[in-house]
Design an enzyme around this catalytic site. Structure first.
Site, PDB file in Angstrom:
ATOM      1  NE  ARG A   1      -3.598   2.489   0.424  1.00 45.89           N
ATOM      2  CZ  ARG A   1      -3.069   3.642  -0.624  1.00 45.89           C
ATOM      3  NH1 ARG A   1      -2.015   3.205  -0.801  1.00 45.89           N
ATOM      4  NH2 ARG A   1      -3.794   4.830  -0.504  1.00 45.89           N
TER       5      ARG A   1
ATOM      6  CB  ILE B   1      -0.258 -13.770   2.212  1.00 44.56           C
ATOM      7  CG1 ILE B   1      -0.573 -12.259   1.947  1.00 44.56           C
ATOM      8  CG2 ILE B   1       0.550 -13.193   3.120  1.00 44.56           C
ATOM      9  CD1 ILE B   1      -2.488 -12.492   2.984  1.00 44.56           C
TER      10      ILE B   1
ATOM     11  CB  THR C   1     -16.816  -5.037   0.490  1.00 47.94           C
ATOM     12  OG1 THR C   1     -17.721  -4.263   0.060  1.00 47.94           O
ATOM     13  CG2 THR C   1     -16.890  -5.821  -0.692  1.00 47.94           C
TER      14      THR C   1
ATOM     15  CB  SER D   1     -15.157  -1.986  -8.648  1.00 47.26           C
ATOM     16  OG  SER D   1     -15.207  -2.596  -7.810  1.00 47.26           O
TER      17      SER D   1
ATOM     18  CE1 TYR E   1     -11.663  -4.495  -1.845  1.00 44.38           C
ATOM     19  CE2 TYR E   1     -13.334  -3.299  -2.595  1.00 44.38           C
ATOM     20  CZ  TYR E   1     -12.842  -4.137  -1.767  1.00 44.38           C
ATOM     21  OH  TYR E   1     -13.416  -4.348  -0.561  1.00 44.38           O
ATOM     22  CG  HIS E   2     -17.305  -3.869  -5.253  1.00 42.72           C
ATOM     23  ND1 HIS E   2     -16.718  -2.746  -5.434  1.00 42.72           N
ATOM     24  CD2 HIS E   2     -17.347  -3.465  -3.498  1.00 42.72           C
ATOM     25  CE1 HIS E   2     -16.772  -2.101  -4.427  1.00 42.72           C
ATOM     26  NE2 HIS E   2     -16.798  -2.141  -3.319  1.00 42.72           N
TER      27      HIS E   2
ATOM     28  CE  LYS F   1     -12.423  -7.287   0.229  1.00 41.92           C
ATOM     29  NZ  LYS F   1     -11.631  -7.546   1.427  1.00 41.92           N
TER      30      LYS F   1
ATOM     31  CD  GLN G   1     -15.297  -2.400   7.530  1.00 43.34           C
ATOM     32  OE1 GLN G   1     -14.793  -2.359   8.944  1.00 43.34           O
ATOM     33  NE2 GLN G   1     -13.325  -2.292   6.757  1.00 43.34           N
TER      34      GLN G   1
END
Ligand code: NAD
Ligand code: USQ
Length: 406
Positions: free
Chosen positions: A35, A75, A145, A187, A189-190, A193, A216
């Site tokens: 990050r 990881i 998420t 997206s 990213y989503h 998840k 979250q």
């Protein structure tokens, strides 16, 4: 408890580690510092000045007398080292926050899409696979998420992870089941998840791993009780167009008198949670593992829902800064309602920090305090969901041409 916090150098991870260390747990942070490297790639920095992880740990030891350790590990890329490390550390619980978490960054270009999928999927799978191989009885707590559900407007409250369904059988009767709530990622990213959810269902069923997935909402705020104890324990605060989340962005925009950047009509409704509540919820989850053989336990980790334009109005009323409606770089519904059940965490003792109460403190003590560190050229959201949307947002070269509101 002995706890490994993967991604413990990040925005949610750092205050989580402080909170759990303060509560008496033995904590080791595992992070590859990716990050921090992405900040460098994007030419941005946290609004708040962040020390190195080693310096943060030294200050924590001085302030609290407690030791936390740090392990530099990727990881997703270093499976064998991850397995060896887990075999030595043998945690009672692990908290998995080590993923690329920005939707706009995940949609930036093909490279960032591929990186997000490879990093996030491999990170989750490597941890699950190592636990099985080592036969560790570690409670696996993941930060997921609310976005796995999509932000659909079906007129029904979103349950905590599972949906009761009736499937019409061939003989005319109804077959009743509980299934994972249908995923609807918005997206790349989503999307990762959503894939995580399937991996959790499989490993809980096949290998009886004990898994909790925290769905979250958007996190806002900076400080927790523990980060307030020393200036150098301050949390990171992202405000740029890729990593800054909406309320934190509005607050820094208010601090530098930049128009509040509402995407589209601002009719999007989203779930929110303060960072102090986020770390409390993680502690509650760690203390309440599912049993062996249970399906993954899913909590909706959010406390309030807000429409984006209402949030902008609250910040505008508080600061006097005007609102601007910009072409939306994202492919998302202009308007949606969102009703969410968060009964489980409330029943387990969560007492939420509400936005109306916490927001002013955040504006004065964080956004205004560090306003001199804001680079206004990093405020515009420039990652678009499609090529077509990219040309639309690129045509707004000057925000004074967009529609402004008081
Ligand atoms: P963050 O980017 O600040 O922190 C993630 C941390 O994980 C970083 O320190 C990063 O270096 C590390 N990391 C990433 N990939 C890694 C890898 N392969 N190996 C080791 N370390 C790695 O993100 P955050 O805001 O703290 O979010 C943490 C988790 O919570 C994420 O999974 C995110 O999806 C979830 N979440 C965040 C929010 C939010 O508003 N911030 C909301 C809902 C869910
Ligand atoms: N938005 C604006 N103006 C801005 C920034 C955002 O109107 O300047 C809008 C977006 O278009 C979107 C909403 O605000 O409709 C939320 O955007 P966001 O960037 O605050 O949050 P999001 O991209 O959804 O992602 C964040 C975290 C992510 C987490 C997610 C939870 O970065 O890790 O998973 O919140 S949730 O939104 O519930 O899926």
């Amino acid at each position: 408890m002995r706890i490994a916090v993967f991604g413990g150098d990040g925005f949610v991870g750092w205050p989580t580690c402080l909170h759990l260390s303060n509560a008496g747990h033995e904590i080791t942070i595992v992070d590859n510092l990716s990050r921090r490297r992405i900040d460098t790639e994007l030419g941005v920095q946290s609004l708040t000045p962040m020390d190195s992880i080693q310096e943060r740990l030294r200050i924590w030891k001085n302030v609290s007398g407690r030791t936390m350790r740090f392990e530099l590990l990727d990881i997703a890329e270093e499976y064998t080292r991850v397995k060896l490390w887990l075999d030595q550390y043998r945690p009672d619980a692990l908290i998995h926050l080590a993923q690329q978490r920005a939707a706009p960054y995940s949609m930036k270009n093909d490279r960032s899409k591929t990186y997000t999928v490879n990093n996030n999927v491999a990170a989750t799978h490597n941890l699950l696979s190592a636990l099985v191989e080592l036969e560790l009885d570690t409670h696996f707590v993941h930060l997921g998420t609310m976005g796995v559900y999509g932000y659909s407007d079906v007129g029904a409250t979103i349950p905590e992870g599972y949906l009761d369904v009736k499937i019409p059988a061939d003989d005319g009767t109804d077959f009743q089941r509980q299934i994972l709530y249908p995923t609807n990622p918005n997206s790349v990213y989503h999307l990762t998840k959503c894939l995580d959810q399937l991996m959790f269902a499989f490993y809980a069923s096949n290998d009886l791993l004990r898994i909790t997935d925290l769905h979250q909402g958007v996190v806002w705020g900076t400080h927790t009780d523990q980060t307030r104890r020393h200036e150098q324990l301050v949390n990171r605060f992202d405000y740029d167009g890729d990593y800054g989340t909406v309320l934190n962005r509005f607050l820094i925009q208010a601090a530098v008198k930049h128009p509040l950047t509402v995407h589209g009509t601002g009719g999007q409704t989203r779930a929110f949670i303060h960072i102090q509540d986020s770390v409390r919820c993680i502690e509650i989850a760690v203390n309440n593992p599912p049993a062996h053989g249970d399906r993954p336990k899913i909590f909706n980790q959010m406390t309030e829902t807000f429409r984006i334009r209402d949030l902008a109005k609250l910040v505008s009323d508080m600061s006097g800064v005007e609102i601007i409606n910009l072409p939306n770089p994202r492919k998302e519904a202009d308007e949606n309602d969102l009703k969410v059940s968060n009964k489980q965490l409330l029943e387990l003792g969560l007492e939420p920090v509400t936005l109306r109460v916490g927001m002013l403190e955040e504006l004065v003590h964080v956004a205004q305090k560090y306003a001199h560190r804001i680079d206004q050229s990093k405020i515009p959201a420039q990652s678009a969901w499609t090529h077509e949307l990219q040309s639309k947002i690129s045509s707004v070269v000057d925000i004074s041409t967009a529609k402004r509101k008081r």
